[in-house]
Design a protein around this motif. Structure first.
Motif, PDB file in Angstrom:
ATOM      1  N   ALA A 144       0.833  -1.202   0.000  1.00 26.53           N
ATOM      2  CA  ALA A 144       0.000   0.000   0.000  1.00 26.53           C
ATOM      3  C   ALA A 144       0.872   1.259   0.000  1.00 26.53           C
ATOM      4  CB  ALA A 144      -0.928  -0.001   1.213  1.00 26.53           C
ATOM      5  N   TYR A 145       1.956   1.226   0.773  1.00 20.17           N
ATOM      6  CA  TYR A 145       2.885   2.357   0.798  1.00 20.17           C
ATOM      7  C   TYR A 145       3.530   2.555  -0.573  1.00 20.17           C
ATOM      8  CZ  TYR A 145       7.064   5.075   1.894  1.00 20.17           C
ATOM      9  OH  TYR A 145       8.067   6.019   1.896  1.00 20.17           O
ATOM     10  N   ASP A 146       3.851   1.462  -1.233  1.00 21.51           N
ATOM     11  CA  ASP A 146       4.422   1.537  -2.580  1.00 21.51           C
ATOM     12  C   ASP A 146       3.453   2.210  -3.548  1.00 21.51           C
ATOM     13  OD1 ASP A 146       6.253   0.596  -4.866  1.00 21.51           O
ATOM     14  OD2 ASP A 146       4.353  -0.379  -5.360  1.00 21.51           O
ATOM     15  N   ARG A 147       2.178   1.871  -3.489  1.00 21.98           N
ATOM     16  CA  ARG A 147       1.176   2.498  -4.359  1.00 21.98           C
ATOM     17  C   ARG A 147       1.011   3.980  -4.019  1.00 21.98           C
ATOM     18  NH1 ARG A 147       1.285   1.416  -8.637  1.00 21.98           N
ATOM     19  NH2 ARG A 147       3.351   0.833  -7.897  1.00 21.98           N
ATOM     20  N   PHE A 148       1.102   4.311  -2.734  1.00 21.23           N
ATOM     21  CA  PHE A 148       1.039   5.722  -2.332  1.00 21.23           C
ATOM     22  C   PHE A 148       2.187   6.515  -2.938  1.00 21.23           C
ATOM     23  CE2 PHE A 148       3.094   8.663   0.693  1.00 21.23           C
ATOM     24  CZ  PHE A 148       2.192   9.715   0.626  1.00 21.23           C
ATOM     25  N   MET A 149       3.396   5.965  -2.859  1.00 24.49           N
ATOM     26  CA  MET A 149       4.558   6.656  -3.400  1.00 24.49           C
ATOM     27  C   MET A 149       4.465   6.784  -4.922  1.00 24.49           C
ATOM     28  SD  MET A 149       6.422   7.636  -0.922  1.00 24.49           S
ATOM     29  CE  MET A 149       7.800   8.161  -1.939  1.00 24.49           C
ATOM     30  N   ALA A 150       4.004   5.722  -5.593  1.00 30.23           N
ATOM     31  CA  ALA A 150       3.935   5.736  -7.049  1.00 30.23           C
ATOM     32  C   ALA A 150       2.927   6.751  -7.573  1.00 30.23           C
ATOM     33  CB  ALA A 150       3.593   4.345  -7.569  1.00 30.23           C
ATOM     34  N   SER A 180      -2.656   5.228   3.396  1.00 30.97           N
ATOM     35  CA  SER A 180      -2.061   5.269   2.055  1.00 30.97           C
ATOM     36  C   SER A 180      -3.144   5.315   0.984  1.00 30.97           C
ATOM     37  CB  SER A 180      -1.166   4.043   1.828  1.00 30.97           C
ATOM     38  OG  SER A 180      -0.094   4.030   2.742  1.00 30.97           O
ATOM     39  N   TYR A 181      -4.145   4.435   1.122  1.00 35.44           N
ATOM     40  CA  TYR A 181      -5.173   4.372   0.085  1.00 35.44           C
ATOM     41  C   TYR A 181      -6.136   5.554   0.131  1.00 35.44           C
ATOM     42  CZ  TYR A 181      -3.812  -0.019  -1.982  1.00 35.44           C
ATOM     43  OH  TYR A 181      -3.125  -0.975  -2.670  1.00 35.44           O
ATOM     44  N   SER A 182      -6.320   6.134   1.298  1.00 34.69           N
ATOM     45  CA  SER A 182      -7.135   7.356   1.363  1.00 34.69           C
ATOM     46  C   SER A 182      -6.477   8.464   0.545  1.00 34.69           C
ATOM     47  CB  SER A 182      -7.296   7.801   2.821  1.00 34.69           C
ATOM     48  OG  SER A 182      -8.016   6.847   3.565  1.00 34.69           O
ATOM     49  N   LEU A 183      -5.156   8.609   0.697  1.00 32.86           N
ATOM     50  CA  LEU A 183      -4.422   9.618  -0.067  1.00 32.86           C
ATOM     51  C   LEU A 183      -4.380   9.256  -1.556  1.00 32.86           C
ATOM     52  CD1 LEU A 183      -1.500  10.197   2.465  1.00 32.86           C
ATOM     53  CD2 LEU A 183      -3.452  11.712   2.029  1.00 32.86           C
TER      54      LEU A 183
END
Length: 305
Positions: A112-118, A210-213
């Motif tokens: 999830a953190y990876d998707r947030f950063m991407a 992460s997914y909220s952002l």
């Protein structure tokens, strides 16, 4: 007449057990084929050599591991007359299961953190999500898994078992084992509740934040194609995460006595046997890049033939 009814009942029970054996065997084979296939596809296709698919390959490996801790013994028990497990075998089964289940929880948070950063920090993504940092996140996930496994296993097996030690479950899980303890288990149950809450809620908080952002960032995208691509990737992640955390919270984070043993076993079957089979299908069927990579592999194989 009574003997005949007993014989019919035993035959019916054997038939049901055999059907369950066939069903779980098929699910286990699909789990191995699906996850090994996903790993092979990611490792052999250079277009999938990115942090997201690296994490996905590790997820497939973990799913194979923690399904293999439980399912083979279950298959044996469905057909064998001797369904016992040694004390040492029970310790090992529980320790490895807790370790891999906890590791998956933290790995899903890393994904999830990876998707947030991407999606939210694209300019810094390549510099921050390097191969080294991805390896560190995986190592940290396994470290948390090892710590939780050590604490929970010690918490249970330090208590006295007076017998008869018949585990009311299909594998050596924490709550069923606590039912066999002939001492006050209030402290052990409190440790279980607190530690399970921490290793579930902490990564779940990372996931939700992460997914909220990510959802906010996707909503602000002007490109319909970019929005569709981001949604297709994140939707599969979020579905797998929701299924995993939902079942784990239902099983371990509820207060003692809030759910029946039968309900607990049904939910346990879902997250120990069904989810490891579903994950590769969730990611492959909803992910265009994975489907394109699979199509390229099939085309290459056809051309070679």
């Amino acid at each position: 007449m009574a003997h005949r009814e007993c014989s019919i009942h035993q035959k019916g029970l054997k038939t049901i057990l055999f059907l369950l054996f066939v069903a779980f065997l098929l699910i286990y084979v699909m789990t191995l084929v699906g996850n090994l296939g996903m790993m092979a596809l990611i490792f052999t296709d250079c277009r999938l050599h990115s942090p997201m698919y690296f994490f996905l390959s590790v997820l497939s490996f973990i799913d194979i591991c923690y399904s293999s801790v439980v399912t083979p013994k279950l298959l044996v028990n469905l057909l064998a007359s001797d369904k016992s497990i040694s004390f040492e075998g029970c310790v090992v089964q529980m320790a490895f299961f807790v370790m891999h289940a906890t590791t998956e929880s933290f790995l899903l948070a890393s994904m999830a953190y990876d998707r947030f950063m991407a999606i939210c920090q694209p300019l810094h993504y390549s510099s921050l999500m390097t191969k080294g940092s991805c390896m560190q996140l995986v190592a940290a996930s396994y470290a948390f898994g090892g710590i939780n496994s050590t604490v929970q296993t010690g918490n249970v097996f330090a208590l006295p078992f007076c017998g008869p030690n018949q585990v009311p479950h299909y594998f050596c899980d924490i709550k069923p084992l606590l039912h066999l303890v002939c001492a006050n288990t209030a402290t052990a149950e409190m440790v279980l509740y607190i530690i399970s809450s921490l290793v579930t809620i902490l990564p779940a908080t990372v996931v939700l934040t992460s997914y909220s952002l990510v959802w906010v960032a996707i909503g602000r995208m002007r490109s319909a194609a970019g929005r569709k691509k981001a949604l297709s990737t994140c939707a599969s992640h979020f579905l797998a995460i929701a299924i995993f955390y939902g079942t784990v919270i239902f099983t371990y984070v509820q207060p003692h006595g809030s759910s029946s043993d039968s309900n607990g076993q049904v939910v346990s079957v879902f997250y120990t046997i069904i989810i490891p089979m579903l994950n590769p299908f969730i990611y492959s069927l909803r992910n265009k890049e994975v489907k394109d990579a699979l199509q390229r592999k099939l085309q290459v194989n056809n051309s070679l033939c």
